[in-house]
Design a protein around this motif. Structure first.
Motif, PDB file in Angstrom:
ATOM      1  N   MET A 159       8.115  10.245   1.975  1.00  0.00           N
ATOM      2  CA  MET A 159       8.435  10.602   3.347  1.00  0.00           C
ATOM      3  C   MET A 159       7.412  10.045   4.326  1.00  0.00           C
ATOM      4  O   MET A 159       7.766   9.498   5.360  1.00  0.00           O
ATOM      5  N   ALA A 160       6.127  10.176   3.989  1.00  0.00           N
ATOM      6  CA  ALA A 160       5.079   9.666   4.871  1.00  0.00           C
ATOM      7  C   ALA A 160       5.195   8.155   5.026  1.00  0.00           C
ATOM      8  O   ALA A 160       4.931   7.618   6.098  1.00  0.00           O
ATOM      9  N   GLU A 161       5.601   7.479   3.971  1.00  0.00           N
ATOM     10  CA  GLU A 161       5.759   6.023   4.024  1.00  0.00           C
ATOM     11  C   GLU A 161       6.902   5.641   4.968  1.00  0.00           C
ATOM     12  O   GLU A 161       6.802   4.671   5.721  1.00  0.00           O
ATOM     13  N   ASP A 162       7.994   6.411   4.942  1.00  0.00           N
ATOM     14  CA  ASP A 162       9.110   6.169   5.851  1.00  0.00           C
ATOM     15  C   ASP A 162       8.681   6.380   7.310  1.00  0.00           C
ATOM     16  O   ASP A 162       9.056   5.600   8.195  1.00  0.00           O
ATOM     17  N   ALA A 163       7.904   7.404   7.569  1.00  0.00           N
ATOM     18  CA  ALA A 163       7.421   7.676   8.925  1.00  0.00           C
ATOM     19  C   ALA A 163       6.495   6.548   9.390  1.00  0.00           C
ATOM     20  O   ALA A 163       6.569   6.110  10.541  1.00  0.00           O
ATOM     21  N   GLN A 164       5.650   6.071   8.489  1.00  0.00           N
ATOM     22  CA  GLN A 164       4.746   4.963   8.816  1.00  0.00           C
ATOM     23  C   GLN A 164       5.544   3.705   9.144  1.00  0.00           C
ATOM     24  O   GLN A 164       5.248   3.008  10.104  1.00  0.00           O
ATOM     25  N   GLN A 165       6.582   3.433   8.359  1.00  0.00           N
ATOM     26  CA  GLN A 165       7.434   2.268   8.592  1.00  0.00           C
ATOM     27  C   GLN A 165       8.161   2.384   9.925  1.00  0.00           C
ATOM     28  O   GLN A 165       8.254   1.423  10.684  1.00  0.00           O
ATOM     29  N   ASP A 166       8.650   3.585  10.229  1.00  0.00           N
ATOM     30  CA  ASP A 166       9.332   3.816  11.507  1.00  0.00           C
ATOM     31  C   ASP A 166       8.383   3.588  12.678  1.00  0.00           C
ATOM     32  O   ASP A 166       8.746   2.931  13.657  1.00  0.00           O
ATOM     33  N   LEU A 167       7.171   4.112  12.572  1.00  0.00           N
ATOM     34  CA  LEU A 167       6.185   3.910  13.636  1.00  0.00           C
ATOM     35  C   LEU A 167       5.844   2.427  13.795  1.00  0.00           C
ATOM     36  O   LEU A 167       5.729   1.927  14.918  1.00  0.00           O
ATOM     37  N   ALA A 168       5.694   1.726  12.684  1.00  0.00           N
ATOM     38  CA  ALA A 168       5.383   0.298  12.734  1.00  0.00           C
ATOM     39  C   ALA A 168       6.508  -0.466  13.428  1.00  0.00           C
ATOM     40  O   ALA A 168       6.254  -1.357  14.256  1.00  0.00           O
ATOM     41  N   GLU A 169       7.753  -0.128  13.129  1.00  0.00           N
ATOM     42  CA  GLU A 169       8.894  -0.800  13.756  1.00  0.00           C
ATOM     43  C   GLU A 169       8.968  -0.485  15.257  1.00  0.00           C
ATOM     44  O   GLU A 169       9.251  -1.373  16.064  1.00  0.00           O
ATOM     45  N   ARG A 170       8.700   0.758  15.628  1.00  0.00           N
ATOM     46  CA  ARG A 170       8.706   1.130  17.043  1.00  0.00           C
ATOM     47  C   ARG A 170       7.578   0.437  17.797  1.00  0.00           C
ATOM     48  O   ARG A 170       7.746  -0.026  18.922  1.00  0.00           O
ATOM     49  N   PHE A 171       6.412   0.352  17.159  1.00  0.00           N
ATOM     50  CA  PHE A 171       5.273  -0.336  17.759  1.00  0.00           C
ATOM     51  C   PHE A 171       5.612  -1.807  17.983  1.00  0.00           C
ATOM     52  O   PHE A 171       5.385  -2.349  19.071  1.00  0.00           O
ATOM     53  N   GLU A 172       6.168  -2.438  16.970  1.00  0.00           N
ATOM     54  CA  GLU A 172       6.548  -3.848  17.068  1.00  0.00           C
ATOM     55  C   GLU A 172       7.572  -4.063  18.188  1.00  0.00           C
ATOM     56  O   GLU A 172       7.460  -5.014  18.972  1.00  0.00           O
ATOM     57  N   ALA A 173       8.547  -3.190  18.285  1.00  0.00           N
ATOM     58  CA  ALA A 173       9.567  -3.313  19.335  1.00  0.00           C
ATOM     59  C   ALA A 173       8.946  -3.153  20.724  1.00  0.00           C
ATOM     60  O   ALA A 173       9.298  -3.887  21.659  1.00  0.00           O
ATOM     61  N   ALA A 174       8.008  -2.220  20.870  1.00  0.00           N
ATOM     62  CA  ALA A 174       7.354  -2.014  22.162  1.00  0.00           C
ATOM     63  C   ALA A 174       6.507  -3.223  22.549  1.00  0.00           C
ATOM     64  O   ALA A 174       6.533  -3.670  23.697  1.00  0.00           O
ATOM     65  N   VAL A 175       5.782  -3.773  21.588  1.00  0.00           N
ATOM     66  CA  VAL A 175       4.961  -4.955  21.858  1.00  0.00           C
ATOM     67  C   VAL A 175       5.850  -6.141  22.215  1.00  0.00           C
ATOM     68  O   VAL A 175       5.560  -6.892  23.150  1.00  0.00           O
ATOM     69  N   GLU A 176       6.944  -6.308  21.494  1.00  0.00           N
ATOM     70  CA  GLU A 176       7.868  -7.405  21.794  1.00  0.00           C
ATOM     71  C   GLU A 176       8.445  -7.257  23.204  1.00  0.00           C
ATOM     72  O   GLU A 176       8.533  -8.243  23.951  1.00  0.00           O
ATOM     73  N   TYR A 177       8.813  -6.057  23.583  1.00  0.00           N
ATOM     74  CA  TYR A 177       9.332  -5.817  24.934  1.00  0.00           C
ATOM     75  C   TYR A 177       8.289  -6.200  25.990  1.00  0.00           C
ATOM     76  O   TYR A 177       8.587  -6.917  26.949  1.00  0.00           O
ATOM     77  N   LEU A 178       7.061  -5.705  25.812  1.00  0.00           N
ATOM     78  CA  LEU A 178       6.000  -6.018  26.770  1.00  0.00           C
ATOM     79  C   LEU A 178       5.715  -7.515  26.812  1.00  0.00           C
ATOM     80  O   LEU A 178       5.501  -8.084  27.883  1.00  0.00           O
ATOM     81  N   ASN A 179       5.734  -8.149  25.670  1.00  0.00           N
ATOM     82  CA  ASN A 179       5.508  -9.591  25.598  1.00  0.00           C
ATOM     83  C   ASN A 179       6.554 -10.341  26.413  1.00  0.00           C
ATOM     84  O   ASN A 179       6.231 -11.251  27.178  1.00  0.00           O
ATOM     85  N   ARG A 180       7.792  -9.943  26.275  1.00  0.00           N
ATOM     86  CA  ARG A 180       8.874 -10.588  27.039  1.00  0.00           C
ATOM     87  C   ARG A 180       8.686 -10.365  28.542  1.00  0.00           C
ATOM     88  O   ARG A 180       8.877 -11.276  29.337  1.00  0.00           O
ATOM     89  N   GLN A 181       8.317  -9.151  28.920  1.00  0.00           N
ATOM     90  CA  GLN A 181       8.137  -8.845  30.337  1.00  0.00           C
ATOM     91  C   GLN A 181       6.957  -9.625  30.920  1.00  0.00           C
ATOM     92  O   GLN A 181       7.030 -10.134  32.036  1.00  0.00           O
ATOM     93  N   LEU A 182       5.883  -9.708  30.170  1.00  0.00           N
ATOM     94  CA  LEU A 182       4.678 -10.372  30.665  1.00  0.00           C
ATOM     95  C   LEU A 182       4.794 -11.888  30.680  1.00  0.00           C
ATOM     96  O   LEU A 182       4.158 -12.549  31.479  1.00  0.00           O
ATOM     97  N   HIS A 183       5.600 -12.453  29.787  1.00  0.00           N
ATOM     98  CA  HIS A 183       5.663 -13.909  29.667  1.00  0.00           C
ATOM     99  C   HIS A 183       6.863 -14.543  30.355  1.00  0.00           C
ATOM    100  O   HIS A 183       6.863 -15.740  30.586  1.00  0.00           O
ATOM    101  N   GLY A 184       7.866 -13.784  30.695  1.00  0.00           N
ATOM    102  CA  GLY A 184       9.072 -14.352  31.293  1.00  0.00           C
ATOM    103  C   GLY A 184       8.802 -15.149  32.553  1.00  0.00           C
ATOM    104  O   GLY A 184       9.196 -16.306  32.673  1.00  0.00           O
ATOM    105  N   ALA A 185       8.105 -14.563  33.492  1.00  0.00           N
ATOM    106  CA  ALA A 185       7.806 -15.264  34.756  1.00  0.00           C
ATOM    107  C   ALA A 185       6.860 -16.429  34.518  1.00  0.00           C
ATOM    108  O   ALA A 185       6.949 -17.459  35.170  1.00  0.00           O
ATOM    109  N   ARG A 186       5.953 -16.265  33.580  1.00  0.00           N
ATOM    110  CA  ARG A 186       4.980 -17.316  33.288  1.00  0.00           C
ATOM    111  C   ARG A 186       5.671 -18.579  32.788  1.00  0.00           C
ATOM    112  O   ARG A 186       5.262 -19.688  33.116  1.00  0.00           O
TER     113      ARG A 186
END
Length: 155
Positions: A1-28
């Protein structure tokens, strides 16, 4: 169970970073497109920003291009006033390259954050949320710096 929660957090973190990356780099990307530069030219500028002065052969290795192709890339950057050429005092046959003031300014513009966007986002956060965000980003930066140092010491 803890491994599933860790994987979920990792996926959410990756999605948030990808979103911010797109927002920060689009205009550039639009800014660089207006400069009418190729990807190898941009990569060369970013490399020189990171290392300072580089030999033509080092730039070619970084780009994965031949020395003659790299020379053509650098020639265009020199023509635009973004890169200066020099020679190695120990071996005048060796061509070195570094950013000019105009090149430094172009790279700084590339990395500059869209402050209007950032201020609008930060304006929606309360002080506690902003403090948490700063702590998280500073922790990520510290982890990245540690990872880079460990990678360099392994080389």
């Amino acid at each position: 169970m803890a491994e599933d929660a860790q994987q979920d957090l990792a996926e959410r973190f990756e999605a948030a970073v990808e979103y911010l990356n797109r927002q920060l780099h689009g205009a550039r990307l639009d800014q660089w497109q207006q400069l009418d530069m190729t990807i190898p030219q941009v990569k060369t500028l970013l490399l020189l920003d990171e290392v300072g002065t580089a030999r033509m052969g080092g730039i070619a290795r970084h780009l994965g291009t031949s020395l003659s192709a790299t020379t053509a890339i650098v020639d265009r950057l020199v023509d635009r006033g973004l890169v200066g050429r020099g020679s190695d005092p120990a071996d005048r046959r060796v061509v070195t390259c570094e950013l000019t003031r105009r090149g430094i300014s172009a790279v700084e513009q590339f990395w500059r954050v869209d402050k209007d966007w950032l201020e609008a986002v930060m304006g929606r956060l309360d002080e506690a949320q902003l403090q948490t965000g700063v702590r998280v980003l500073e922790s990520i930066r510290a982890a990245d710096e540690q990872t880079r140092q460990e990678g360099q010491s392994a080389d």
